[in-house]
Design a protein around this motif. Structure first.
Motif, PDB file in Angstrom:
ATOM      1  N   TRP A 271       0.872  -1.179   0.000  1.00  0.00           N
ATOM      2  CA  TRP A 271       0.000   0.000   0.000  1.00  0.00           C
ATOM      3  C   TRP A 271       0.904   1.223   0.000  1.00  0.00           C
ATOM      4  O   TRP A 271       1.751   1.379   0.876  1.00  0.00           O
ATOM      5  CB  TRP A 271      -0.885   0.006   1.233  1.00  0.00           C
ATOM      6  CG  TRP A 271      -1.837   1.165   1.265  1.00  0.00           C
ATOM      7  CD1 TRP A 271      -1.570   2.421   1.737  1.00  0.00           C
ATOM      8  CD2 TRP A 271      -3.171   1.191   0.806  1.00  0.00           C
ATOM      9  NE1 TRP A 271      -2.671   3.219   1.593  1.00  0.00           N
ATOM     10  CE2 TRP A 271      -3.674   2.492   1.017  1.00  0.00           C
ATOM     11  CE3 TRP A 271      -3.999   0.250   0.216  1.00  0.00           C
ATOM     12  CZ2 TRP A 271      -4.959   2.860   0.676  1.00  0.00           C
ATOM     13  CZ3 TRP A 271      -5.279   0.625  -0.111  1.00  0.00           C
ATOM     14  CH2 TRP A 271      -5.761   1.905   0.113  1.00  0.00           C
ATOM     15  N   GLN A 272       0.751   2.067  -1.017  1.00  0.00           N
ATOM     16  CA  GLN A 272       1.559   3.271  -1.089  1.00  0.00           C
ATOM     17  C   GLN A 272       0.668   4.451  -1.426  1.00  0.00           C
ATOM     18  O   GLN A 272      -0.018   4.456  -2.452  1.00  0.00           O
ATOM     19  CB  GLN A 272       2.651   3.137  -2.149  1.00  0.00           C
ATOM     20  CG  GLN A 272       3.566   4.345  -2.200  1.00  0.00           C
ATOM     21  CD  GLN A 272       4.639   4.209  -3.256  1.00  0.00           C
ATOM     22  OE1 GLN A 272       4.428   3.615  -4.293  1.00  0.00           O
ATOM     23  NE2 GLN A 272       5.803   4.777  -2.982  1.00  0.00           N
ATOM     24  N   GLY A 273       0.682   5.428  -0.555  1.00  0.00           N
ATOM     25  CA  GLY A 273      -0.116   6.619  -0.798  1.00  0.00           C
ATOM     26  C   GLY A 273      -1.599   6.317  -0.772  1.00  0.00           C
ATOM     27  O   GLY A 273      -2.136   5.858   0.214  1.00  0.00           O
ATOM     28  N   ALA A 274      -2.255   6.560  -1.897  1.00  0.00           N
ATOM     29  CA  ALA A 274      -3.703   6.382  -1.973  1.00  0.00           C
ATOM     30  C   ALA A 274      -4.115   5.089  -2.662  1.00  0.00           C
ATOM     31  O   ALA A 274      -5.282   4.900  -2.978  1.00  0.00           O
ATOM     32  CB  ALA A 274      -4.319   7.565  -2.706  1.00  0.00           C
ATOM     33  N   GLY A 275      -3.176   4.189  -2.926  1.00  0.00           N
ATOM     34  CA  GLY A 275      -3.527   2.969  -3.637  1.00  0.00           C
ATOM     35  C   GLY A 275      -2.630   1.806  -3.284  1.00  0.00           C
ATOM     36  O   GLY A 275      -1.693   1.927  -2.496  1.00  0.00           O
ATOM     37  N   ALA A 276      -2.928   0.672  -3.889  1.00  0.00           N
ATOM     38  CA  ALA A 276      -2.210  -0.565  -3.574  1.00  0.00           C
ATOM     39  C   ALA A 276      -1.664  -1.204  -4.839  1.00  0.00           C
ATOM     40  O   ALA A 276      -2.310  -1.200  -5.885  1.00  0.00           O
ATOM     41  CB  ALA A 276      -3.141  -1.536  -2.866  1.00  0.00           C
ATOM     42  N   TYR A 277      -0.467  -1.747  -4.724  1.00  0.00           N
ATOM     43  CA  TYR A 277       0.145  -2.576  -5.757  1.00  0.00           C
ATOM     44  C   TYR A 277       0.027  -4.000  -5.245  1.00  0.00           C
ATOM     45  O   TYR A 277       0.795  -4.415  -4.364  1.00  0.00           O
ATOM     46  CB  TYR A 277       1.619  -2.213  -5.950  1.00  0.00           C
ATOM     47  CG  TYR A 277       1.831  -0.808  -6.463  1.00  0.00           C
ATOM     48  CD1 TYR A 277       1.934  -0.568  -7.823  1.00  0.00           C
ATOM     49  CD2 TYR A 277       1.929   0.265  -5.584  1.00  0.00           C
ATOM     50  CE1 TYR A 277       2.128   0.717  -8.299  1.00  0.00           C
ATOM     51  CE2 TYR A 277       2.127   1.555  -6.057  1.00  0.00           C
ATOM     52  CZ  TYR A 277       2.228   1.777  -7.410  1.00  0.00           C
ATOM     53  OH  TYR A 277       2.415   3.053  -7.877  1.00  0.00           O
TER      54      TYR A 277
END
Length: 174
Positions: A45-51
């Motif tokens: 999870w990075q910032g406002a979204g997920a990889y």
């Protein structure tokens, strides 16, 4: 062809059409409801979204080193993606992390990443909720050490507004 044979043929065709019609009505009734399916996800999870990607059948986590080499640094998460394959909306009331082979459960409230709950999932759509993988790892570790349970990993569930609970088929090895 005699009138008796013609009447028998017409009766057989009518019976076949009635059976097909009944089968079609039952199929329409079954398909008109919401049909949620859940997939276990793992990633960053990075910032406002997920990889993220789905957890594979061998229970191994996603290789995060590749993401980190590309500058994707963030919180390692485990999550549940709920997809509504039906024609009616579905309400998701809460999500939880469970131990596979154990009894302990973690129900995230403040630490949950994703849309607020309860959430109305429209037909043909999906959404996801994520939890810090450290919480899931501590849950599995506590279950093994304190309760002496044979925990093999963690999975997630979603409680629906109907009272039904759906669970991910995959398990993340911890």
């Amino acid at each position: 062809m005699t009138t008796e044979a013609a009447a028998l043929l017409i009766s057989a065709v009518s019976l076949l059409l009635a059976g097909l019609s009944l089968g079609w009505q039952i199929a329409q009734w079954l398909l008109s409801a919401g049909r949620p399916k859940a997939v276990l996800m793992h990633g960053v999870w990075q910032g406002a979204g997920a990889y993220v990607g789905p957890v594979t059948a061998d229970r191994s986590p996603l290789d995060l080193n590749t993401l980190r080499r590309q500058g994707i640094d963030g919180l390692e998460v485990v999550g549940i993606r709920v997809t509504n394959h039906g024609r009616a909306p579905v309400s998701v009331e809460w999500v939880a992390v469970h131990c596979r082979g154990g009894t302990m459960v973690f129900v995230p409230e403040a630490d949950r990443l994703g849309p607020g709950l309860p959430y109305r999932l429209e037909a043909g759509t999906n959404t996801s909720w994520y939890v810090d993988v450290d919480r899931a790892t501590r849950l599995a570790s506590s279950s093994r050490e304190v309760l002496r349970e044979p925990v093999t990993g963690v999975y997630m569930t979603a409680q629906l507004g109907t009272g039904k609970t759906i669970e991910t088929s995959g398990t993340l090895r911890t």
